[in-house]
Design an enzyme around this catalytic site. Structure first.
Site: not given
Ligand code: ATP
Ligand code: MG
Length: 328
Positions: A112, A193, A196
């Protein structure tokens, strides 16, 4: 008393099917076996800049999504992190027992902070705040996606270090990973991965995204130049589509092998799209129902904060006493 489960999600954008399969689906499934707390972690979101008006809207959207995917607000607490000040308070105390080297090793911090001109101190402290979220409630289990595995290990290291310096204070939390769908990859870049905060329009499928758009995105997903599916040796893009199917359809490895061996990629994509859409449609209907009453979500969030604040404050008191900080 039932053991406690705690997990969180950042209001950094609309939640996607990776969040659903990696975390949210599991939250809904296990909630009744635990005393469950699910946190919308807005203090984590601001470790990178968020537009203030959008952030506020995203918090409310996320709360409604959690209810729509099956979190029962009468049983489980849905809480906005910043409405319980003890999260930030405990984070400071834990910061003081966390060696900087531990934080510099975190892969999420490296990812990040890459390509950013300035990196806020909060981005480095992120895993300490996450440890505080968990330890504050003496959680026994933290259901998360695979990308959070390293942060959970760090949480246990911080808890152990605190306990050995100041006496037994914190419960050791276990990591709860789903067997399928723990790491969903971007549709456009199957080596990254799904996130968001990623920018590409073909990258993520939003839980609330119109279903026609979902279908189009899946049909456009990156695959490879092979002629048909080989489930025993798929390329990264096809492996991701198979994982999405398997997790949504709750199919076994054998089901997947039988169904998809030799299938052409176009047909694979159609099958995956239908499996995803059939699960998203009822969630989207429920979401519309929930948000038709604009005061409903605010009430749930207030109730959540009221319910968990005494637990959080107790832990902070305990930590203050353990450290010799002044308590009345
Ligand atoms: P950001 O990009 O802002 O970090 P994010 O998509 O990674 O957003 P988070 O809010 O950080 O989402 O994570 C929320 C939950 O979703 C956590 O338990 C994380 O492990 C899970 N998660 C995030 N991305 C994935 C993915 N691609 N596959 C499976 N689980 C995920
Ligand atoms: Mg995340």
């Amino acid at each position: 008393m039932r053991p406690r489960v705690l997990s969180g999600i950042q209001p950094t954008g609309s939640p996607h099917i990776g969040n659903y399969l990696g975390a949210l689906k599991n939250w809904a499934k296990i909630q009744y076996d635990y005393d469950s707390i699910f946190c919308i972690v807005d203090l984590h979101a601001v470790t990178v800049y968020q537009n203030p008006a959008e952030l506020r809207a995203q918090i409310e959207e996320l709360a409604a999504v959690l209810i729509a995917i099956g979190i029962d607000p009468q049983h489980s607490s849905i809480v906005v992190q910043s409405s319980v000040p003890a999260h930030a308070e405990l984070a400071w105390m834990l910061t003081c027992v966390t060696p900087i080297g531990w934080l510099q090793r975190m892969t999420q911090f490296k990812d990040k902070s890459e390509a950013r001109e300035t990196v806020g101190d909060g981005l480095m402290q992120y895993p300490v705040l996450m440890a505080a979220d968990i330890l504050l409630y003496q959680a026994a289990l933290v259901p998360v996606g695979d990308d959070q595995r390293q942060h959970l290990e760090l949480t246990r290291d911080i808890a152990q270090r605190f306990n050995s310096l100041y006496g037994e204070t914190f419960t050791m939390p276990a990591t709860g990973l789903p067997t399928v769908g723990a790491r969903i990859m971007g549709l456009d870049e199957p080596d990254k991965k799904m996130s968001k905060s990623a920018k590409g329009t073909g990258h993520a499928i939003g839980i609330l995204e119109p279903v026609d758009q979902v279908r189009k995105k899946i049909m456009r997903a990156t695959t490879d130049s092979r002629p048909a599916v080989n489930p025993d040796d798929p390329g990264a893009g096809v492996a991701n589509l198979l994982a999405i199917y398997q997790a949504f359809a709750e199919a076994s490895d054998d089901d997947v092998r039988v169904k998809f061996t030799g299938m052409r990629y176009g047909d694979l994509k159609k099958t995956v799209a239908e499996a995803v859409i059939s699960k998203l449609e009822p969630i989207q209907r429920k979401y519309r129902e929930i948000t038709s009453d604009p005061s409903y979500v605010a009430g749930i969030l207030r109730q959540g904060a009221d319910r968990v604040s005494p637990i959080a404050n107790d832990t902070v008191e305990k930590v203050k006493r353990a450290m010799g900080l002044y308590t009345a």
